[in-house]
Design an enzyme around this catalytic site. Structure first.
Site, short mmCIF file in Angstrom:
data_model
loop_
_atom_site.label_atom_id
_atom_site.label_comp_id
_atom_site.label_asym_id
_atom_site.label_seq_id
_atom_site.Cartn_x
_atom_site.Cartn_y
_atom_site.Cartn_z
N VAL A 204 -0.98 -4.81 1.97
CA VAL A 204 -1.47 -3.45 2.19
C VAL A 204 -2.12 -2.96 0.90
CG1 VAL A 204 -0.84 -1.03 2.58
CG2 VAL A 204 0.23 -2.82 3.95
N LYS A 205 -3.31 -2.41 1.04
CA LYS A 205 -3.96 -1.75 -0.09
C LYS A 205 -3.86 -0.25 0.14
CE LYS A 205 -8.51 -1.06 -2.24
NZ LYS A 205 -9.90 -1.52 -2.30
#
Length: 292
Positions: A204-205
């Site tokens: 996840v960014k």
């Protein structure tokens, strides 16, 4: 439908307790992945530090020619020794990145409206899995809007990319996008990062926020923190140090590197924080020395 009124607001994040299901592989949440997935992730994340420095230069897909990114062909070879992963579009990668640089690649696979449009939340999957495999992408990056008008289509995009990635053992990175009507609060990021992770992404960014350590603890896959808008260099180093101390597994610096007056020096300083545990003071002194 679940009864939202009866849900308890959890406070048991156990931020000081390491992730439990991490005995067979160095990266959070990756124990049960197959060999191919783990191989790709080992290229993105340094197996010794467990962290990554990504360099995002995909801004052109919605902003056009961006200040600092006018000549990718000149900039990217200079930065390559100091970053672990290039995050870009297939057009920029194929035209401006010499394949002999041997960097891991986060391939932007969604696209949508330009900055001339007010709403950027309605994106489409623009790159199919076969082209991602041809480019030897180590992960596919999907812009994911939670709480925005395009949420349903965004989650559909994410699901289709995840499913294709699982078939071909290519990880997916869900890029947590903040809609124009959403506040960047810890409540929002706890919601958005957890939803994206539970869809099945491997990375996840997201962004820094208040109580980021709780966001990171509640997300069962590694979070890479975006640098966001251009900050003064010392503030950007403080951002990188702060999120690493609170549980991030890396940073994705774009504008805070390519719009710096000394992008190579900035990349070196960020890398030292992420991989070698430099303090802000040590990284700032390195940046100043390299900038002379």
């Amino acid at each position: 439908m679940a009864d939202l009124d009866g849900l308890k607001v959890s406070k048991d994040y156990h931020v000081d307790v390491p992730f439990a299901n991490q005995t067979g592989f160095f990266l959070k949440g990756s124990n049960s992945l197959d060999w191919g997935m783990k191989s790709h992730l080992s290229r993105i994340f340094n197996p010794k530090s467990g962290n990554t420095v990504m360099f995002a230069f995909d801004h052109g897909y919605f902003m056009g020619s961006t200040a600092g990114l006018e000549r990718l062909d000149l900039l990217l070879p200079q930065l390559a020794p100091y970053v672990d992963c290039f995050m870009g579009t297939r057009g920029a990668l194929r035209t401006c990145v010499p394949p002999e640089l041997v960097k891991s690649v986060a391939l932007r696979v969604t696209s949508g409206s330009s900055m001339l449009q007010e709403d950027l939340s309605h994106e489409v999957v623009a790159v199919d899995i076969e082209d991602a495999v041809r480019m030897n992408a180590d992960c596919m990056a999907v812009q994911t809007f939670i709480g925005a008008g395009g949420q349903l289509s965004s989650i559909d995009n994410l699901s289709r990319v995840i499913n294709a990635g699982i078939r071909y053992s290519v990880p997916t990175m869900g890029v947590c996008a903040v809609g124009k009507d959403m506040a960047r609060t810890d409540r929002f990021f706890k919601l958005a990062t957890r939803i994206i992770a539970e869809m099945g992404v491997q990375i996840v960014k997201s962004y820094d926020c208040e109580n980021f350590e709780e966001v990171a603890a509640a997300c069962p896959v590694p979070i890479v923190v975006a640098g966001g808008k251009k900050l003064p260099e010392k503030e950007a180093l403080e951002l990188a140090y702060g999120v690493m101390q609170k549980g991030a597994h890396g940073v994705d610096m774009g504008r805070n590197i390519f719009q710096s007056a000394h992008p190579v020096a900035m990349a070196k300083a960020v890398s030292k924080i992420v991989h070698d545990g430099y303090t802000v003071k040590e990284a700032w002194e390195l940046f100043q020395e390299e900038s002379r």
